[in-house]
Scaffold this motif. Structure first.
Motif, PDB file in Angstrom:
ATOM      1  N   UNK A   3      49.750  83.102  19.466  1.00  0.00           N
ATOM      2  CA  UNK A   3      48.517  82.390  19.077  1.00  0.00           C
ATOM      3  C   UNK A   3      47.820  81.846  20.564  1.00  0.00           C
ATOM      4  N   UNK A   4      46.285  81.938  19.689  1.00  0.00           N
ATOM      5  CA  UNK A   4      45.471  81.318  20.772  1.00  0.00           C
ATOM      6  C   UNK A   4      44.566  80.342  19.911  1.00  0.00           C
ATOM      7  N   UNK A   5      45.172  79.360  20.915  1.00  0.00           N
ATOM      8  CA  UNK A   5      43.887  78.062  20.036  1.00  0.00           C
ATOM      9  C   UNK A   5      43.287  77.100  20.644  1.00  0.00           C
ATOM     10  N   UNK A   6      42.040  77.229  20.172  1.00  0.00           N
ATOM     11  CA  UNK A   6      40.845  76.803  21.129  1.00  0.00           C
ATOM     12  C   UNK A   6      40.405  74.688  20.037  1.00  0.00           C
ATOM     13  N   UNK A   7      40.690  73.967  20.950  1.00  0.00           N
ATOM     14  CA  UNK A   7      39.973  73.162  20.111  1.00  0.00           C
ATOM     15  C   UNK A   7      39.409  71.974  20.964  1.00  0.00           C
ATOM     16  N   UNK A   8      38.696  70.240  20.943  1.00  0.00           N
ATOM     17  CA  UNK A   8      37.909  70.106  21.669  1.00  0.00           C
ATOM     18  C   UNK A   8      38.486  68.357  20.634  1.00  0.00           C
ATOM     19  N   UNK A   9      39.363  67.327  22.117  1.00  0.00           N
ATOM     20  CA  UNK A   9      38.686  65.910  21.486  1.00  0.00           C
ATOM     21  C   UNK A   9      40.313  66.169  20.901  1.00  0.00           C
ATOM     22  N   UNK A  10      41.320  66.788  21.431  1.00  0.00           N
ATOM     23  CA  UNK A  10      42.754  66.751  20.914  1.00  0.00           C
ATOM     24  C   UNK A  10      43.333  65.420  21.290  1.00  0.00           C
ATOM     25  N   UNK A  11      44.167  64.825  20.821  1.00  0.00           N
ATOM     26  CA  UNK A  11      45.229  63.947  20.578  1.00  0.00           C
ATOM     27  C   UNK A  11      46.821  64.020  20.264  1.00  0.00           C
ATOM     28  N   UNK A  34      38.571  70.115  16.076  1.00  0.00           N
ATOM     29  CA  UNK A  34      37.946  71.499  15.570  1.00  0.00           C
ATOM     30  C   UNK A  34      39.101  71.564  15.905  1.00  0.00           C
ATOM     31  N   UNK A  35      39.796  73.175  15.660  1.00  0.00           N
ATOM     32  CA  UNK A  35      40.261  73.532  16.038  1.00  0.00           C
ATOM     33  C   UNK A  35      40.351  74.826  15.919  1.00  0.00           C
ATOM     34  N   UNK A  36      40.349  76.388  16.521  1.00  0.00           N
ATOM     35  CA  UNK A  36      40.156  77.649  15.684  1.00  0.00           C
ATOM     36  C   UNK A  36      41.366  77.839  16.131  1.00  0.00           C
TER      37      UNK A  36
END
Length: 45
Positions: A3-11, A34-36
């Protein structure tokens, strides 16, 4: 499964729980603004 995960503001929140002298369980919660997620079997935004 790849799987590929692209995300911002990750906690990432990790809470260890000691089960005995040889084992520790980690409860992991991951939050993102946000995450894809894309992979062979699924795609989720």
């Amino acid at each position: 499964m790849d799987h590929t995960i692209n995300a911002s503001d990750v906690q990432i929140h990790v809470q260890p729980a000691i089960l005995d002298d040889t084992r520790t369980r980690l409860d992991i919660q991951i939050y993102a603004a946000t995450a894809d997620v894309t992979g062979q079997w699924m795609s989720k935004g």
